[in-house]
Scaffold this motif. Sequence first.
Motif, short mmCIF file in Angstrom:
data_model
loop_
_atom_site.label_atom_id
_atom_site.label_comp_id
_atom_site.label_asym_id
_atom_site.label_seq_id
_atom_site.Cartn_x
_atom_site.Cartn_y
_atom_site.Cartn_z
N ALA A 183 0.82 -1.21 0.00
CA ALA A 183 0.00 0.00 0.00
C ALA A 183 0.85 1.27 0.00
O ALA A 183 0.32 2.36 -0.14
N VAL A 184 2.16 1.14 0.13
CA VAL A 184 3.05 2.30 0.21
C VAL A 184 3.66 2.57 -1.16
O VAL A 184 4.25 1.69 -1.77
N ARG A 185 3.49 3.79 -1.63
CA ARG A 185 4.08 4.21 -2.90
C ARG A 185 5.37 4.98 -2.62
O ARG A 185 5.59 5.46 -1.52
N PRO A 186 6.21 5.17 -3.63
CA PRO A 186 7.50 5.83 -3.39
C PRO A 186 7.41 7.33 -3.15
O PRO A 186 6.35 7.92 -3.27
N ARG A 187 8.53 7.92 -2.83
CA ARG A 187 8.80 9.34 -2.62
C ARG A 187 8.01 9.96 -1.46
O ARG A 187 7.00 10.61 -1.65
N PRO A 188 8.47 9.75 -0.25
CA PRO A 188 7.82 10.37 0.89
C PRO A 188 7.92 11.89 0.84
O PRO A 188 8.90 12.44 0.36
N ALA A 189 6.89 12.55 1.30
CA ALA A 189 6.87 14.02 1.38
C ALA A 189 7.61 14.45 2.64
O ALA A 189 7.91 13.63 3.50
N PRO A 190 7.88 15.75 2.78
CA PRO A 190 8.61 16.21 3.97
C PRO A 190 7.94 15.87 5.30
O PRO A 190 8.61 15.73 6.30
N LYS A 225 4.07 11.59 -1.84
CA LYS A 225 3.75 12.23 -3.11
C LYS A 225 4.13 11.31 -4.27
O LYS A 225 5.12 10.60 -4.21
N HIS A 226 3.32 11.36 -5.32
CA HIS A 226 3.59 10.60 -6.54
C HIS A 226 2.99 11.35 -7.70
O HIS A 226 2.45 12.45 -7.53
N THR A 227 3.06 10.78 -8.90
CA THR A 227 2.63 11.49 -10.10
C THR A 227 1.13 11.77 -10.12
O THR A 227 0.70 12.74 -10.74
N ARG A 228 0.32 10.97 -9.49
CA ARG A 228 -1.13 11.17 -9.50
C ARG A 228 -1.63 12.05 -8.37
O ARG A 228 -2.82 12.34 -8.29
N GLY A 229 -0.78 12.42 -7.46
CA GLY A 229 -1.21 13.26 -6.34
C GLY A 229 -0.44 12.90 -5.09
O GLY A 229 0.78 12.76 -5.10
N ARG A 230 -1.16 12.72 -4.00
CA ARG A 230 -0.52 12.36 -2.75
C ARG A 230 -1.40 11.39 -1.98
O ARG A 230 -2.63 11.45 -2.05
N ASP A 231 -0.77 10.52 -1.24
CA ASP A 231 -1.44 9.53 -0.41
C ASP A 231 -1.20 9.90 1.05
O ASP A 231 -0.19 10.51 1.38
N PHE A 232 -2.13 9.48 1.90
CA PHE A 232 -1.89 9.58 3.33
C PHE A 232 -1.83 8.16 3.86
O PHE A 232 -2.74 7.36 3.61
N ILE A 233 -0.77 7.85 4.57
CA ILE A 233 -0.63 6.52 5.13
C ILE A 233 -0.44 6.59 6.63
O ILE A 233 0.18 7.53 7.16
N ALA A 234 -1.00 5.63 7.31
CA ALA A 234 -0.81 5.44 8.75
C ALA A 234 -0.83 3.93 8.96
O ALA A 234 -1.89 3.33 9.13
N LEU A 235 0.34 3.32 8.89
CA LEU A 235 0.45 1.86 8.86
C LEU A 235 1.40 1.34 9.92
O LEU A 235 2.43 1.95 10.19
N ARG A 236 1.06 0.17 10.45
CA ARG A 236 2.00 -0.60 11.25
C ARG A 236 2.69 -1.58 10.31
O ARG A 236 2.12 -1.98 9.31
#
Length: 157
Positions: free
Chosen positions: A50-57, A72-83
């Motif tokens: 579920a994790v895509r590359p290039r973390p934001a600051p 952040k990625h080419t389609r926008g940005r994801d929010f992740i909160a994962l163990r």
Amino acid sequence: MSLVTRLDIDNGELTVHLPWRWAMAARRRTVRLPLRFLGEVRVEPHWWRAVRPRPAPGYRFRPGRWCVGEIKHTRGRDFIALRAQGPALVVSTSGRQAPYTRLALSTVDPEADAASIRQVATHEKVEPIGVNFLAAWYIRVGTNGARKRPPRRDGRC
């Protein structure tokens, strides 16, 4: 105590409440997603898919334990909160005005949470906003579908 997110659905919004450690790392306590942007809801058996590359600051992690923040990625940005163990709840969005392209979350019971989100979405008759990618490409490239080349200087076409 296990670090997991808690989900609430109220007033047409999906609200993700972060545990205090993750809230400090992400610099926010909640993440809100209007249900009108709701797309696909699924459970990913492996959290790392579920994790895509290039973390934001604002992205924070503890190796082998957890990761939280924006990616952040080419389609926008994801929010992740994962163990770093167990399955992940993945909520994909549709529409350009959506605050995030995807939410990837660790919850106590991801299957039950996915079922409840699907049930509320169908109960409120939320229709996902579709995007015609081919039409969007033609609009961006041009009506004839071909990019214009500069004329050649040697006299050939």
